[in-house]
Design a protein around this motif. Sequence first.
Motif, PDB file in Angstrom:
ATOM      1  N   GLU A 137      -5.996  -7.724  -1.365  1.00 26.23           N
ATOM      2  CA  GLU A 137      -6.457  -7.288  -0.061  1.00 26.23           C
ATOM      3  C   GLU A 137      -7.839  -7.893   0.633  1.00 26.23           C
ATOM      4  O   GLU A 137      -7.821  -8.436   1.820  1.00 26.23           O
ATOM      5  N   PRO A 191      -0.302   5.916   2.954  1.00 24.19           N
ATOM      6  CA  PRO A 191      -1.576   5.337   3.675  1.00 24.19           C
ATOM      7  C   PRO A 191      -0.967   4.781   4.952  1.00 24.19           C
ATOM      8  O   PRO A 191       0.054   3.829   4.957  1.00 24.19           O
ATOM      9  N   THR A 192      -1.902   4.864   6.281  1.00 24.04           N
ATOM     10  CA  THR A 192      -1.393   4.022   7.358  1.00 24.04           C
ATOM     11  C   THR A 192      -2.794   3.339   7.915  1.00 24.04           C
ATOM     12  O   THR A 192      -2.347   2.786   9.024  1.00 24.04           O
ATOM     13  N   ASN A 193      -3.801   2.994   6.943  1.00 22.76           N
ATOM     14  CA  ASN A 193      -4.713   2.501   7.632  1.00 22.76           C
ATOM     15  C   ASN A 193      -4.610   0.784   7.436  1.00 22.76           C
ATOM     16  O   ASN A 193      -5.499   0.027   8.116  1.00 22.76           O
ATOM     17  N   LYS A 194      -3.791   0.497   6.554  1.00 28.91           N
ATOM     18  CA  LYS A 194      -3.447  -0.854   6.478  1.00 28.91           C
ATOM     19  C   LYS A 194      -2.154  -1.527   7.225  1.00 28.91           C
ATOM     20  O   LYS A 194      -1.903  -2.505   7.838  1.00 28.91           O
ATOM     21  N   SER A 204      -7.767 -10.933  11.326  1.00 27.03           N
ATOM     22  CA  SER A 204      -9.256 -10.430  11.152  1.00 27.03           C
ATOM     23  C   SER A 204     -10.032 -11.182  10.160  1.00 27.03           C
ATOM     24  O   SER A 204     -11.328 -11.180  10.210  1.00 27.03           O
ATOM     25  N   ASP A 225       0.843  -1.237   0.140  1.00 25.97           N
ATOM     26  CA  ASP A 225      -0.160  -0.081  -0.105  1.00 25.97           C
ATOM     27  C   ASP A 225       0.784   1.234   0.000  1.00 25.97           C
ATOM     28  O   ASP A 225       0.700   2.148   0.632  1.00 25.97           O
ATOM     29  N   ASN A 255       0.181  -7.937   6.161  1.00 24.36           N
ATOM     30  CA  ASN A 255      -0.187  -7.566   7.466  1.00 24.36           C
ATOM     31  C   ASN A 255      -0.913  -8.404   8.607  1.00 24.36           C
ATOM     32  O   ASN A 255      -1.740  -9.221   8.102  1.00 24.36           O
ATOM     33  N   GLN A 281      -2.284  -8.093  11.211  1.00 27.68           N
ATOM     34  CA  GLN A 281      -3.535  -7.837  11.645  1.00 27.68           C
ATOM     35  C   GLN A 281      -4.616  -8.275  10.665  1.00 27.68           C
ATOM     36  O   GLN A 281      -5.579  -8.674  11.088  1.00 27.68           O
ATOM     37  N   ARG A 282      -4.347  -8.104   9.383  1.00 24.30           N
ATOM     38  CA  ARG A 282      -5.135  -8.535   8.428  1.00 24.30           C
ATOM     39  C   ARG A 282      -5.732 -10.120   8.545  1.00 24.30           C
ATOM     40  O   ARG A 282      -6.535 -10.396   8.425  1.00 24.30           O
ATOM     41  N   LYS A 341       1.768   0.078   9.161  1.00 24.47           N
ATOM     42  CA  LYS A 341       2.241   1.098   9.766  1.00 24.47           C
ATOM     43  C   LYS A 341       3.299   1.631   8.878  1.00 24.47           C
ATOM     44  O   LYS A 341       3.752   1.251   7.987  1.00 24.47           O
ATOM     45  N   ARG A 342       3.737   3.019   9.210  1.00 22.12           N
ATOM     46  CA  ARG A 342       4.615   3.624   8.513  1.00 22.12           C
ATOM     47  C   ARG A 342       6.118   3.036   8.482  1.00 22.12           C
ATOM     48  O   ARG A 342       6.826   2.850   7.493  1.00 22.12           O
TER      49      ARG A 342
END
Length: 376
Positions: free
Chosen positions: A213, A64-67, A91, A40, A85, A87-88, A69-70
């Motif tokens: 994604e 973007p940082t919604n998916k 979830s 991303d 990710n 976290q992805r 981290k920087r």
Amino acid sequence: MATVTRTSLHDLVWTKTMDEVAADLGSSAGTVIAICRANDIPIPPPHYWRKIANGSPPKRRALPTNKFKRNQTVLIGDQVEPVINEQRLASSGAGSEQLLRDAVAVEITDPIAVAIQKDLRRSSSGGEVRQRAGFIRVDIGVESLPRAANLIATIKAAILERSWSVAIDGKRGAVVDGENVELALSGRYASIPHTPTAADIRDYRSYGRPIPEHDQVRSGHLQLSITNATYLGVRQKWADGKRQRVEDVLTSFVEGIERAATALKKRRIEREERARKWAEEEKRRQERERLEAIDRVRGRIFKEQASAHQEALVLHGYIEAVKSRLVRGSGQDVQTLGWIAWAENYVARKDPLNGELPVLLSEEDALRMRWQYPDK
């Protein structure tokens, strides 16, 4: 193999060309682009550097940082594991469970609903039920079969209870006051995080193909629709929501069918009235053209007759002038008398008034002759 953070790679691709970035990281431009998409990281659009060279101000897209981290680590090399990710992944299972909870189990007791479910199940394939036959078009997942069967049975009973009828002869929907209101029952979709498969990772390694994604899956939510009432100012959709199910709004849906039928009838009457007026106007136009053609042919013939008579008068005057100058006993009197005899006979044949008087040309004859007298 190079290791950079998302922020560093983002800065690189917006300050150097993709070939320069790939050379700095010891990789190829295609691999860098694929890794940016997988993580991303926005990349410059086509012709970006050409516009910069021509004096356009640089416009960098934010990271973007919604998916991710920087400071998410990104590995770049010939054999690169896709950066996924965590976290992805965590979830994805929860999202699937939530969708399964949304597809509430429904018990079927109505014999008609049981028969409808059997009929729908016969048309299922690959977990999908798509049926265009019957009075309602169905497009749902197999997990929604019990609900769909109960809904269709209830709607059909409500239609018959109101003395309406079910469309036949290949049509769909309910026939209300002579109007066919087309109906549809569809299952809605939801996005859930995509769990990368071995094939996804292999394609990523070999071709730099981005890993999706999200996946689009059946959510278990249903929607009833009226599909042929567009732009009529009536409601067309009734769907599951956060606080209601379509079963709770069936009365509103049936009332919507009636309102749609009223609107369809109004539109049909308006179209028929427009068609009737157009047909009348077309008939008047054709009649005007017919009368104009008749009048044109008669007028042309009239003008031809008048011109022929006028020419005959001029020629007759010329003959009389010749006669007044004829000298009897001259050497040419015999030849001149012969010409006068021929000329008088010619004028007599050309003058329309030497025969029968003109009569009005019939409409049929005028229409047959109109191609000889085209409208100029």
